[in-house]
Design a protein around this motif. Sequence first.
Motif, PDB file in Angstrom:
ATOM      1  N   THR A  59     -25.474  -8.505  14.452  1.00  5.11           N
ATOM      2  CA  THR A  59     -25.261  -7.307  15.207  1.00  5.11           C
ATOM      3  C   THR A  59     -26.146  -7.500  16.298  1.00  5.11           C
ATOM      4  OG1 THR A  59     -26.913  -6.025  14.140  1.00  5.11           O
ATOM      5  CG2 THR A  59     -24.597  -6.255  13.157  1.00  5.11           C
ATOM      6  N   ARG A 110     -23.293  -4.630  20.452  1.00  5.07           N
ATOM      7  CA  ARG A 110     -22.170  -4.603  19.467  1.00  5.07           C
ATOM      8  C   ARG A 110     -22.031  -3.086  18.675  1.00  5.07           C
ATOM      9  NH1 ARG A 110     -22.935 -11.165  18.233  1.00  5.07           N
ATOM     10  NH2 ARG A 110     -21.411 -11.655  19.939  1.00  5.07           N
ATOM     11  N   ILE A 111     -23.167  -2.787  18.136  1.00  3.58           N
ATOM     12  CA  ILE A 111     -23.175  -1.418  17.264  1.00  3.58           C
ATOM     13  C   ILE A 111     -22.423  -0.346  18.099  1.00  3.58           C
ATOM     14  CG2 ILE A 111     -24.592   0.280  16.359  1.00  3.58           C
ATOM     15  CD1 ILE A 111     -26.274  -2.214  15.215  1.00  3.58           C
ATOM     16  N   LEU A 149     -25.017   0.242  10.237  1.00  2.00           N
ATOM     17  CA  LEU A 149     -25.704  -1.133  10.818  1.00  2.00           C
ATOM     18  C   LEU A 149     -26.852  -0.777  11.648  1.00  2.00           C
ATOM     19  CD1 LEU A 149     -22.307  -2.681  12.112  1.00  2.00           C
ATOM     20  CD2 LEU A 149     -23.701  -3.170   9.892  1.00  2.00           C
ATOM     21  N   ASP A 185     -30.118  -3.032  10.463  1.00  2.00           N
ATOM     22  CA  ASP A 185     -30.659  -3.727  11.195  1.00  2.00           C
ATOM     23  C   ASP A 185     -32.247  -4.110  11.394  1.00  2.00           C
ATOM     24  OD1 ASP A 185     -28.646  -4.833  12.880  1.00  2.00           O
ATOM     25  OD2 ASP A 185     -29.080  -3.386  14.688  1.00  2.00           O
ATOM     26  N   GLY A 207     -30.738  -7.625  16.341  1.00  2.00           N
ATOM     27  CA  GLY A 207     -29.660  -7.599  15.525  1.00  2.00           C
ATOM     28  C   GLY A 207     -29.822  -8.367  14.298  1.00  2.00           C
ATOM     29  N   LEU A 235     -24.371 -10.065   9.992  1.00  2.00           N
ATOM     30  CA  LEU A 235     -23.240  -9.115   9.504  1.00  2.00           C
ATOM     31  C   LEU A 235     -22.637  -9.938   8.476  1.00  2.00           C
ATOM     32  CD1 LEU A 235     -22.513  -6.431   9.220  1.00  2.00           C
ATOM     33  CD2 LEU A 235     -20.941  -6.647  11.267  1.00  2.00           C
ATOM     34  N   PHE A 244     -17.016 -10.003  16.293  1.00  2.00           N
ATOM     35  CA  PHE A 244     -17.062  -8.553  16.340  1.00  2.00           C
ATOM     36  C   PHE A 244     -15.758  -7.908  17.067  1.00  2.00           C
ATOM     37  CE2 PHE A 244     -21.121  -9.700  15.281  1.00  2.00           C
ATOM     38  CZ  PHE A 244     -21.639  -8.827  14.386  1.00  2.00           C
TER      39      PHE A 244
END
Length: 313
Positions: free
Chosen positions: A200, A204-205, A223, A227, A238, A241, A302
């Motif tokens: 992540t 991306r989050i 997340l 993280d 990150g 995941l 992702f």
Amino acid sequence: MAPRRILIDTDPGQDDAVALLTALASPELDVVAITTVAGNVPLPLTSRNARMMVELAGRTDVPVHAGCPRPMVRTLYTAEYVHGPSGIDGAELPEPTIPLAPGHAVDVLVDTVMAAEPGELTFCTLGPLTNVAMAIVKEPRIAGRLAGLVMMGGGFFEGGNVTPAAEFNIYVDPHAAHVVFTSGVPITMLPLDVTHKALTSDARIARFRSLGTRAGDAVAGMLDFFDRYDEEKYGTDGAPLHDPCVIAYLLEPSLFAGRRCHVDIEHHSETTMGMTLVDWWGVTKRDPNALVIDTVHADGYFELLVDRIGRLR
Ligand code: BDR
Ligand code: CA
């Protein structure tokens, strides 16, 4: 094409939760049941968290069955230090209202496979393998009737994440993993070697948060919490995941690559307990018992997750 029929065995866990939401949002997958196991947090919490995800996804048609509260031999080792006391800290969600479905997870795994056509069902495991191993012990014929088992667990060149040798899911119940890897079931293994390439990041989050939905907010919140531990540990932007890799592999296998190898599970030595001995170079000449994945196209992964979480309202 008819959707692929899967059973998901899980110990949510923020990354399990994202995997569940992804599967429940995907029309290519028919989630026949979700079974819970003790792992990241004790069984009452993993069972609660799985029901919360079913409700968040609007998929209360999928039954959640509770399974084993502890590993086959060893004392339960949990990971609140990663996931927080609830297992899904960071998600601002109400307590679930649906009850657990009747029937023990081990019986559900056995009975569902025995009632289905050979090759019809796939097990997806996101936690320790206790329930699946107990099901194989109870009814060994299920190993030969499954289309396969796709699992997150283990690590080889990447080492371990609980001890230098062992990854969490295998470390928690190495005896169960040994039963599964010697059962003859066709295994696809997604170890740390691949999940450590699926990090992540803040960007991306933010994609999940910008969906502007309850599910998007819950995923982003979880997340953000998840993280912090790995960012500090690995010095990365990150965290890996892990568990959604299993679902993404089913949806888009072309995002992944690996090779067939023989895998042994260390379940004797305390020093290396739970180590997955992956014969990547074929030095033992033993027949492969697993497809071991080591590569993922992280951007594609992702994209897929954002697309699927974005379908939930
Ligand atoms: C695995 O352990 C758990 O903490 C995660 O949910 C994942 O299944 C990673 O080692
Ligand atoms: Ca998990």
